[in-house]
Design a protein around this motif. Sequence first.
Motif, PDB file in Angstrom:
ATOM      1  N   GLY A  57      73.044  34.840 -29.329  1.00 18.09           N
ATOM      2  CA  GLY A  57      72.804  34.148 -28.053  1.00 18.09           C
ATOM      3  C   GLY A  57      71.808  34.867 -27.167  1.00 18.09           C
ATOM      4  N   TYR A  58      70.964  35.716 -27.767  1.00 19.92           N
ATOM      5  CA  TYR A  58      69.968  36.447 -26.984  1.00 19.92           C
ATOM      6  C   TYR A  58      68.553  36.196 -27.537  1.00 19.92           C
ATOM      7  CZ  TYR A  58      73.807  39.289 -25.142  1.00 19.92           C
ATOM      8  OH  TYR A  58      74.947  39.721 -24.528  1.00 19.92           O
ATOM      9  N   PRO A  59      68.062  34.959 -27.481  1.00 22.09           N
ATOM     10  CA  PRO A  59      66.716  34.693 -28.047  1.00 22.09           C
ATOM     11  C   PRO A  59      65.600  35.423 -27.310  1.00 22.09           C
ATOM     12  CG  PRO A  59      67.558  32.786 -26.891  1.00 22.09           C
ATOM     13  CD  PRO A  59      68.675  33.750 -26.931  1.00 22.09           C
ATOM     14  N   VAL A  60      65.765  35.619 -25.993  1.00 19.78           N
ATOM     15  CA  VAL A  60      64.722  36.295 -25.203  1.00 19.78           C
ATOM     16  C   VAL A  60      64.590  37.749 -25.651  1.00 19.78           C
ATOM     17  CG1 VAL A  60      63.996  36.899 -22.879  1.00 19.78           C
ATOM     18  CG2 VAL A  60      65.240  34.797 -23.267  1.00 19.78           C
TER      19      VAL A  60
ATOM     20  N   PHE B  46      75.648  46.957 -29.354  1.00 20.11           N
ATOM     21  CA  PHE B  46      75.666  46.788 -27.892  1.00 20.11           C
ATOM     22  C   PHE B  46      75.627  45.309 -27.515  1.00 20.11           C
ATOM     23  CE2 PHE B  46      73.929  47.126 -23.588  1.00 20.11           C
ATOM     24  CZ  PHE B  46      74.690  48.159 -23.082  1.00 20.11           C
ATOM     25  N   LEU B  47      74.727  44.565 -28.168  1.00 17.48           N
ATOM     26  CA  LEU B  47      74.617  43.133 -27.854  1.00 17.48           C
ATOM     27  C   LEU B  47      75.850  42.366 -28.306  1.00 17.48           C
ATOM     28  CD1 LEU B  47      70.890  42.247 -28.574  1.00 17.48           C
ATOM     29  CD2 LEU B  47      72.009  42.476 -26.389  1.00 17.48           C
ATOM     30  N   ALA B  48      76.367  42.748 -29.483  1.00 15.19           N
ATOM     31  CA  ALA B  48      77.573  42.057 -29.985  1.00 15.19           C
ATOM     32  C   ALA B  48      78.748  42.280 -29.033  1.00 15.19           C
ATOM     33  CB  ALA B  48      77.916  42.557 -31.383  1.00 15.19           C
ATOM     34  N   LEU B  49      78.904  43.516 -28.577  1.00 12.41           N
ATOM     35  CA  LEU B  49      80.040  43.812 -27.688  1.00 12.41           C
ATOM     36  C   LEU B  49      79.845  43.185 -26.304  1.00 12.41           C
ATOM     37  CD1 LEU B  49      80.759  47.520 -28.662  1.00 12.41           C
ATOM     38  CD2 LEU B  49      82.103  45.519 -29.228  1.00 12.41           C
ATOM     39  N   ALA B  62      69.888  42.936 -20.321  1.00  8.75           N
ATOM     40  CA  ALA B  62      68.897  43.631 -19.483  1.00  8.75           C
ATOM     41  C   ALA B  62      68.790  45.100 -19.894  1.00  8.75           C
ATOM     42  CB  ALA B  62      69.304  43.511 -18.020  1.00  8.75           C
ATOM     43  N   LEU B  63      69.928  45.715 -20.147  1.00  4.19           N
ATOM     44  CA  LEU B  63      69.914  47.135 -20.545  1.00  4.19           C
ATOM     45  C   LEU B  63      69.266  47.317 -21.917  1.00  4.19           C
ATOM     46  CD1 LEU B  63      73.360  48.360 -19.214  1.00  4.19           C
ATOM     47  CD2 LEU B  63      71.111  48.762 -18.253  1.00  4.19           C
ATOM     48  N   VAL B  64      69.463  46.348 -22.800  1.00  7.17           N
ATOM     49  CA  VAL B  64      68.844  46.437 -24.132  1.00  7.17           C
ATOM     50  C   VAL B  64      67.317  46.333 -24.019  1.00  7.17           C
ATOM     51  CG1 VAL B  64      68.554  45.136 -26.283  1.00  7.17           C
ATOM     52  CG2 VAL B  64      70.812  45.780 -25.527  1.00  7.17           C
ATOM     53  N   ILE B  66      65.520  47.430 -21.542  1.00  5.07           N
ATOM     54  CA  ILE B  66      65.063  48.753 -21.081  1.00  5.07           C
ATOM     55  C   ILE B  66      65.134  49.762 -22.235  1.00  5.07           C
ATOM     56  CG2 ILE B  66      65.618  50.655 -19.502  1.00  5.07           C
ATOM     57  CD1 ILE B  66      66.531  48.403 -17.534  1.00  5.07           C
ATOM     58  N   ALA B  67      66.194  49.669 -23.045  1.00  8.18           N
ATOM     59  CA  ALA B  67      66.346  50.589 -24.187  1.00  8.18           C
ATOM     60  C   ALA B  67      65.216  50.414 -25.200  1.00  8.18           C
ATOM     61  CB  ALA B  67      67.700  50.358 -24.857  1.00  8.18           C
ATOM     62  N   ILE B  68      64.818  49.155 -25.455  1.00 10.26           N
ATOM     63  CA  ILE B  68      63.725  48.903 -26.405  1.00 10.26           C
ATOM     64  C   ILE B  68      62.418  49.497 -25.865  1.00 10.26           C
ATOM     65  CG2 ILE B  68      62.343  47.106 -27.540  1.00 10.26           C
ATOM     66  CD1 ILE B  68      64.863  45.339 -27.569  1.00 10.26           C
ATOM     67  N   SER B  69      62.188  49.356 -24.561  1.00  8.30           N
ATOM     68  CA  SER B  69      60.967  49.918 -23.958  1.00  8.30           C
ATOM     69  C   SER B  69      60.952  51.429 -24.122  1.00  8.30           C
ATOM     70  CB  SER B  69      60.886  49.582 -22.473  1.00  8.30           C
ATOM     71  OG  SER B  69      61.235  48.276 -22.242  1.00  8.30           O
ATOM     72  N   LEU B  70      62.104  52.059 -23.837  1.00  4.41           N
ATOM     73  CA  LEU B  70      62.172  53.523 -23.938  1.00  4.41           C
ATOM     74  C   LEU B  70      62.035  53.977 -25.394  1.00  4.41           C
ATOM     75  CD1 LEU B  70      64.862  54.394 -21.288  1.00  4.41           C
ATOM     76  CD2 LEU B  70      62.423  54.764 -21.142  1.00  4.41           C
ATOM     77  N   SER B  71      62.527  53.156 -26.323  1.00  3.54           N
ATOM     78  CA  SER B  71      62.395  53.496 -27.742  1.00  3.54           C
ATOM     79  C   SER B  71      60.927  53.517 -28.159  1.00  3.54           C
ATOM     80  CB  SER B  71      63.189  52.502 -28.570  1.00  3.54           C
ATOM     81  OG  SER B  71      62.611  52.324 -29.811  1.00  3.54           O
ATOM     82  N   ALA B  72      60.144  52.571 -27.624  1.00  3.61           N
ATOM     83  CA  ALA B  72      58.708  52.553 -27.928  1.00  3.61           C
ATOM     84  C   ALA B  72      58.065  53.838 -27.426  1.00  3.61           C
ATOM     85  CB  ALA B  72      58.068  51.327 -27.294  1.00  3.61           C
ATOM     86  N   ALA B  73      58.502  54.307 -26.255  1.00  5.84           N
ATOM     87  CA  ALA B  73      57.976  55.556 -25.700  1.00  5.84           C
ATOM     88  C   ALA B  73      58.349  56.736 -26.599  1.00  5.84           C
ATOM     89  CB  ALA B  73      58.519  55.764 -24.297  1.00  5.84           C
ATOM     90  N   GLU B  74      59.588  56.739 -27.077  1.00  4.33           N
ATOM     91  CA  GLU B  74      60.093  57.826 -27.934  1.00  4.33           C
ATOM     92  C   GLU B  74      59.316  57.892 -29.252  1.00  4.33           C
ATOM     93  OE1 GLU B  74      63.350  56.430 -29.996  1.00  4.33           O
ATOM     94  OE2 GLU B  74      62.794  57.888 -31.482  1.00  4.33           O
ATOM     95  N   VAL B  75      59.005  56.730 -29.809  1.00  2.00           N
ATOM     96  CA  VAL B  75      58.221  56.682 -31.054  1.00  2.00           C
ATOM     97  C   VAL B  75      56.857  57.318 -30.833  1.00  2.00           C
ATOM     98  CG1 VAL B  75      57.007  55.097 -32.612  1.00  2.00           C
ATOM     99  CG2 VAL B  75      59.389  54.710 -32.081  1.00  2.00           C
ATOM    100  N   GLY B  76      56.236  56.996 -29.703  1.00  2.00           N
ATOM    101  CA  GLY B  76      54.924  57.573 -29.377  1.00  2.00           C
ATOM    102  C   GLY B  76      54.971  59.069 -29.303  1.00  2.00           C
ATOM    103  N   VAL B  77      56.005  59.621 -28.656  1.00  2.00           N
ATOM    104  CA  VAL B  77      56.140  61.072 -28.505  1.00  2.00           C
ATOM    105  C   VAL B  77      56.306  61.728 -29.876  1.00  2.00           C
ATOM    106  CG1 VAL B  77      57.616  62.909 -27.616  1.00  2.00           C
ATOM    107  CG2 VAL B  77      57.121  60.944 -26.195  1.00  2.00           C
ATOM    108  N   ILE B  78      57.222  61.223 -30.697  1.00  2.00           N
ATOM    109  CA  ILE B  78      57.522  61.883 -31.971  1.00  2.00           C
ATOM    110  C   ILE B  78      56.344  61.789 -32.935  1.00  2.00           C
ATOM    111  CG2 ILE B  78      59.106  61.975 -33.943  1.00  2.00           C
ATOM    112  CD1 ILE B  78      61.309  61.180 -32.069  1.00  2.00           C
TER     113      ILE B  78
END
Lengths: 166, 102
Positions: A57-60, B46-49, B62-64, B66-78
């Motif tokens: 349920g999270y397509p975005v 996280f999304l399932a729960l 919303a938190l996921v 932000i987490a994906i954005s920070l993960s992209a940053a982490e990949v760049g650093v490593i």
Amino acid sequence: MSVSELLGNPVALSFIAATFLTLVSAVAVIWHKSIVYAAFFLSMLGVGNAILMTLLGYPVIALFHLVVYVGAAVTFILFSVVMLREAPMVELKERYLALIALALLSILLLYVFSGYVGMTSSYYVSYKEITALLVEKYWFALIIAAIALVTTLIEAITLARKEVVS
Amino acid sequence: MIDIYLYLMVSAVLFALGTYGLMTRRNIIRMLLSAEVIFNAALLAFLALSSVSSSLAAPGGALVIIAISLSAAEVGVIVSIAILMFRKKESLDVYELSEFKG
């Protein structure tokens, strides 16, 4: 659920296909001999995960995951690993220990999650809901994420730049 | 609808596979790839729960993001550390990382 019921249920079929894609890609990421193919399979894992997110349920978020994670981060790894060389694995004894850890972790997590048996996801999170939350409630975290991305870009350029020999 | 437990099972297997890769590899890029498998497992769990409850569904999403954005940053650093390491040592073996000072 019988086979005929399964074939008539597109959600269940999509879930099975996405799970298969995700798990096979994860195995290929860990065990594939070529590091370039391993990076490619990580992008496939991202695609499988995005399908699972859509089914939840999270397509975005699935779209964001595809664009930012698969499109940028994994492609960045893929292009970077082409110029790097492979290193050996750890000793055989440690690999057996890691296999035991794999089995134990799976069992432990399945036990921890067993409390959620029977629960289903019935919510559809819209684009408006998430953007409103990000802008109104989590604006500070959004700014920090943006700053982290910008500083990473600067840091990556600085580190990867060839040193000028004076 | 699909049972949440099935998503969590996939996440658990992914997490265990990523941990195995992280424990057995010495190549810094291979370790990064394994850590990314763990990251994907964590996102899915996280999304399932968070999708279990209507009040948690949107904040979880919303938190996921932000987490994906920070993960992209982490990949760049490593990856940039790996490139620097390869340039200095001609190797990506993390066992040689202890000699990597200054």
